[in-house]
Design a protein around this motif. Sequence first.
Motif: not given
Length: 463
Positions: A333-344, A346-356
Amino acid sequence: MELIMWSIFAILSAAGLIIPAIDYLKGVRAGPYIALISTAASMILLALLMRKSGVMFSGLIRIDPLSTYIAFIAAFGSFLVVLASLSQAKDWSTAPSLYSLILLSLLGVLFILYANDASVVIASWALVAVASYVIVGMRKDDASLEASVKYSLMGVASSSLLIFGFALVLGVTRESQLIQLSYVSTQLREILVLGVLILIAAVGFKMGVFPFHAWLPDVYGGANPLLVSFVSGVVKLISIGAFIRVLQPLIPAISDYWFTAMAILSILTMFYGNLAALVQRNVQRMMAYSSIAQAGYFLIAFAALGSTKLALQAIGLQVTTYVLAKIGIFVGLGYLSRKGFELTLDGLKGSGRTMRLSGSMITILILSLMGMPPLIGFWSKFMYIFFSVMDIAPWLALLGVINSGISVGYYALVLRYMYFANPPELRAREGSKDAELYVLAIVGILSVVLGLGLVDHLVLLLS
């Protein structure tokens, strides 16, 4: 064994004390690398103590396989957090203090896991408590500072209860060595029961047990995820150590109260944690409530401590699942936040496909917490924790299974948003130099490998 123990204590304390001096006086950020070397050296030395037992230092320290195994997991978890910090925290102005406090906190955790005297428990508890309060606020943003204040206030209450509980128990038993606390006269048994209940409350504060959990969602859900990964994955092990070292020897003296207390607390904690997590939209806060539910699963095994040795093996395996998953998820979660994703959600939409890579590892860890076979979480939860109470209270095991089903609701919701929702226009990409990816790969692969073929070997280490 004494030489090994002296070496571990010397490495962690010396490194923890010199890191700020080197970084501040020399102007060289050597702290993370000293911390990596120190935690790795501690892991190697702890591995040499596996399967060994004994009492040393005039009865203050007692070694056994389960405590050594959990100590190894604590050192490994600290190593992973320091490794993840190479990308996130290395350039913080407070970084030297952070690495120093991580090593000193780990030292306190090891002392509690090996404690055989009340004085060692109290001193170690104070060391870990004060260090962890500072660690939570180390980022110095508003959310982290608020979390640190709440954590310290609840910690003061927990520490006060610990000392008061010890005063009652030690006054009744007239013993300070924990292994000898079980004897008490019939006339003083009510005072002993009261002392044990107060100790359970003190440890329950640290563990996040209902109704002593109020601080945990705000701390785990508000502080920097990297810092939460250490507090949730390593510092929380002092509560496991306190249950095993302080409360387990007292079970024979209060056997008719022990199971009832543990079962009630377990049921309340599981249901509260899982039901509260269902309504969360902030994923970090959701995982905070998940930690409360996980404390409830631990309590099922603690309830069976007085009846079967399988409970100790269940605790050891669940510690493995919990530390790997919680450190990995919060680092992720800290890594995704550092990459610009919000930790909600809605903010994590598609993060699994973008950050494989990071997405797939977080998915494995979430599935492990669910108890999905053949991951390590399936074996620790269903085959050991729930099975440990089947002979004495099958209804408690059934309630644990029901709660596991409830948890699928919010775990699956996170995965749905990560993979099946349309991603925002975000061009974040994973990089080979991102240290968090190595941590996520390590914990994800271990969750699979341990579940597929190494569970029996872990059980042998714990027996």
